[in-house]
Design a protein around this motif. Structure first.
Motif, PDB file in Angstrom:
ATOM      1  N   GLN A 127     -85.994  43.770  46.199  1.00  0.00           N
ATOM      2  CA  GLN A 127     -85.900  43.681  47.651  1.00  0.00           C
ATOM      3  C   GLN A 127     -85.302  42.353  48.079  1.00  0.00           C
ATOM      4  O   GLN A 127     -84.441  42.325  48.947  1.00  0.00           O
ATOM      5  N   VAL A 161     -87.511  46.208  54.214  1.00  0.00           N
ATOM      6  CA  VAL A 161     -87.973  47.363  53.445  1.00  0.00           C
ATOM      7  C   VAL A 161     -87.024  48.542  53.646  1.00  0.00           C
ATOM      8  O   VAL A 161     -86.678  49.250  52.699  1.00  0.00           O
ATOM      9  N   TYR A 186     -83.890  47.910  51.628  1.00  0.00           N
ATOM     10  CA  TYR A 186     -84.202  48.073  50.208  1.00  0.00           C
ATOM     11  C   TYR A 186     -84.338  49.561  49.863  1.00  0.00           C
ATOM     12  O   TYR A 186     -83.807  50.021  48.848  1.00  0.00           O
ATOM     13  N   LEU A 245     -90.350  45.545  45.178  1.00  0.00           N
ATOM     14  CA  LEU A 245     -90.747  44.945  46.450  1.00  0.00           C
ATOM     15  C   LEU A 245     -91.045  43.452  46.293  1.00  0.00           C
ATOM     16  O   LEU A 245     -91.408  42.994  45.199  1.00  0.00           O
TER      17      LEU A 245
END
Length: 158
Positions: free
Chosen positions: A40, A45, A48, A77
């Motif tokens: 990421q 988010v 990603y 993440l």
């Protein structure tokens, strides 16, 4: 090519044949490595998630189940979000994604502050230009003789 063969070819088979014929193996290998190393980082988010979904085309066997996709997503993440979704093992990808989005929303707005020092941008400002730098596109002469060279009038709509 046999005409009967063309009728029996499905769209998926056609895409696979074109891919095999026109996408070099070296490019495919590089994309698989990129898929494995995808993190990421400073992406949101959502960004990603989008990047991960695009990369799945290069390694579909690694994310051919919802559980594998969720595991790959979690592993890339940022640490503070990964820690919050770590307990979501076994949940469908959509739920892990939703949880990550919720966690991201609760985090401070300044992403740089939240990142560990080793993941922050090393040099966030561009280097200063030398004092003798001159923009070569800059016009320093008299433009008057050139301004009236337009052959066709410019039409302006009200």
């Amino acid at each position: 090519m046999d005409p009967a063969y063309r009728e029996a070819l499905t769209w998926e088979e056609f895409k696979e044949e074109v891919y095999d014929k026109y996408v070099p193996m070296s490019y495919r290998r590089a994309k698989i490595v990129e898929f494995h190393t995808l993190k990421q980082g400073s992406m949101t988010v959502t960004e990603y998630d989008r990047a991960l979904r695009e990369m799945t085309h290069y390694a579909p066997e690694l994310v051919d189940t919802d559980e594998k996709m969720a595991a790959k997503f979690r592993s890339g993440l940022r640490p503070e979000i990964r820690a919050a979704v770590a307990s979501r093992r076994g949940d469908p990808y959509s739920e892990v994604l939703g949880c990550a989005l919720d966690v991201e929303e609760a985090l401070p707005l300044d992403v740089e502050e939240a990142l560990p020092k080793n993941e922050r941008a090393i040099n966030p400002t561009p280097p200063a230009l030398p004092s003798n730098y001159r923009d070569k596109r800059k016009w320093e002469g008299n433009r008057a003789p050139f301004d009236n060279k337009r052959r066709f009038p410019t039409f302006r709509h009200p």
